[in-house]
Design a protein around this motif. Sequence first.
Motif, mmCIF file in Angstrom:
data_model
loop_
_atom_site.group_PDB
_atom_site.id
_atom_site.type_symbol
_atom_site.label_atom_id
_atom_site.label_comp_id
_atom_site.label_asym_id
_atom_site.label_seq_id
_atom_site.Cartn_x
_atom_site.Cartn_y
_atom_site.Cartn_z
ATOM 1 N N PRO A 74 0.813 -1.259 0.040
ATOM 2 C CA PRO A 74 0.086 0.107 0.079
ATOM 3 C C PRO A 74 0.883 1.482 -0.062
ATOM 4 O O PRO A 74 2.013 1.494 0.369
ATOM 5 C CB PRO A 74 -0.852 -0.107 1.104
ATOM 6 C CG PRO A 74 -0.465 -1.077 2.033
ATOM 7 C CD PRO A 74 0.715 -2.133 1.222
ATOM 8 N N THR A 75 0.354 2.326 -0.436
ATOM 9 C CA THR A 75 1.046 3.576 -0.688
ATOM 10 C C THR A 75 0.147 4.561 0.466
ATOM 11 O O THR A 75 0.000 4.273 1.534
ATOM 12 C CB THR A 75 0.989 4.296 -1.957
ATOM 13 O OG1 THR A 75 -0.071 4.242 -2.443
ATOM 14 C CG2 THR A 75 1.829 3.338 -2.943
ATOM 15 N N VAL A 76 -0.472 5.576 0.026
ATOM 16 C CA VAL A 76 -1.347 6.521 0.761
ATOM 17 C C VAL A 76 -2.422 5.841 1.369
ATOM 18 O O VAL A 76 -3.302 6.432 2.336
ATOM 19 C CB VAL A 76 -1.529 7.751 0.107
ATOM 20 C CG1 VAL A 76 -0.092 8.457 0.036
ATOM 21 C CG2 VAL A 76 -2.371 7.709 -1.234
ATOM 22 N N ARG A 77 -2.937 4.674 0.746
ATOM 23 C CA ARG A 77 -4.377 4.115 1.123
ATOM 24 C C ARG A 77 -3.919 2.707 0.862
ATOM 25 O O ARG A 77 -3.326 2.206 0.006
ATOM 26 C CB ARG A 77 -5.614 4.436 0.100
ATOM 27 C CG ARG A 77 -5.880 5.918 0.081
ATOM 28 C CD ARG A 77 -6.948 6.239 1.335
ATOM 29 N NE ARG A 77 -7.404 7.800 1.120
ATOM 30 C CZ ARG A 77 -8.526 8.169 0.590
ATOM 31 N NH1 ARG A 77 -9.078 7.483 0.147
ATOM 32 N NH2 ARG A 77 -8.640 9.465 0.696
ATOM 33 N N PRO A 78 -4.572 1.740 1.483
ATOM 34 C CA PRO A 78 -5.949 1.984 2.528
ATOM 35 C C PRO A 78 -5.081 2.520 3.924
ATOM 36 O O PRO A 78 -4.166 2.506 4.336
ATOM 37 C CB PRO A 78 -6.403 0.656 2.786
ATOM 38 C CG PRO A 78 -5.210 -0.392 2.552
ATOM 39 C CD PRO A 78 -4.544 0.278 1.364
ATOM 40 N N VAL A 106 1.582 8.864 -6.919
ATOM 41 C CA VAL A 106 0.902 8.636 -5.687
ATOM 42 C C VAL A 106 0.844 9.916 -5.261
ATOM 43 O O VAL A 106 -0.409 10.219 -4.632
ATOM 44 C CB VAL A 106 2.181 8.034 -4.729
ATOM 45 C CG1 VAL A 106 1.533 8.050 -3.074
ATOM 46 C CG2 VAL A 106 2.259 6.329 -5.192
ATOM 47 N N ARG A 107 1.275 11.151 -5.176
ATOM 48 C CA ARG A 107 1.211 12.405 -4.681
ATOM 49 C C ARG A 107 0.028 12.961 -5.357
ATOM 50 O O ARG A 107 -0.819 13.493 -4.861
ATOM 51 C CB ARG A 107 2.548 13.418 -4.852
ATOM 52 C CG ARG A 107 2.355 14.771 -4.372
ATOM 53 C CD ARG A 107 3.447 15.529 -4.856
ATOM 54 N NE ARG A 107 3.251 15.954 -6.212
ATOM 55 C CZ ARG A 107 2.542 16.759 -6.865
ATOM 56 N NH1 ARG A 107 1.639 17.452 -6.076
ATOM 57 N NH2 ARG A 107 2.576 17.169 -8.121
ATOM 58 N N VAL A 124 -11.860 6.008 -2.183
ATOM 59 C CA VAL A 124 -10.513 5.391 -2.583
ATOM 60 C C VAL A 124 -10.318 4.240 -1.691
ATOM 61 O O VAL A 124 -10.053 4.579 -0.402
ATOM 62 C CB VAL A 124 -9.180 6.336 -3.183
ATOM 63 C CG1 VAL A 124 -8.294 5.353 -3.459
ATOM 64 C CG2 VAL A 124 -9.911 7.101 -4.346
ATOM 65 N N GLN A 125 -10.318 3.094 -1.968
ATOM 66 C CA GLN A 125 -9.995 1.879 -1.085
ATOM 67 C C GLN A 125 -8.226 1.802 -1.033
ATOM 68 O O GLN A 125 -7.830 1.296 0.213
ATOM 69 C CB GLN A 125 -10.578 0.705 -1.538
ATOM 70 C CG GLN A 125 -12.092 0.728 -1.537
ATOM 71 C CD GLN A 125 -12.788 1.216 -0.157
ATOM 72 O OE1 GLN A 125 -12.882 0.334 0.654
ATOM 73 N NE2 GLN A 125 -13.347 2.321 -0.128
#
Length: 191
Positions: A74-78, A106-107, A124-125
């Motif tokens: 995962p990056t910024v989500r979940p 991602v940003r 967004v999941q």
Amino acid sequence: MTYQIFHLKDNRGSTNMQLLREIRNLARADSWGVFPGIFGLGTNELYWLLLSTETSCPLKLEGVELVGQSTLSPTVRPLVHEPRTKPGIYVFRWFEVVEQHVEEVVRLSGEAWETFEGGFDTEVQGLFTVLPGMKVSQVSCRMLLVTWYKDLNVWQASRAPDPEAQQRFIARQALLDSAVPIATRLELDNV
């Protein structure tokens, strides 16, 4: 935390009903969700996501084909690592992106969601990079974006987000080599 995604195909018939029952019977607490296709997957196919480092598919049955699998980071989500529970449409968007652009994708995604989600009944999941090494070629990496929509009408309306989000989505799209969306629904044990 890592995730595993398994793309399964039930060659025993033209539907995924038996496969869904067999996955449900495993009663895995680490299941993030089981997602039969609406558009983009065969009627006898599905995605199964696990919150797990286990790299082999826990379901091994004669006639069930493992079409593909990936380890996801995962990056910024979940934001919360627990099973999905909301009925609705889950769109899986597979991206190929040059490795040097992954952080910018991602940003831009995270910034776009700040205004995008408030305008629609959507959330967004997850935005994941595919491991190991994320590479699908010498220079390209694979990513997965999973977005929940209340229904297909919301998905359609969300094609025209607010200008701020739209600008970021256009900038993100310019960084992608390709994007393939697949619409699914969350299996909620009603088989």
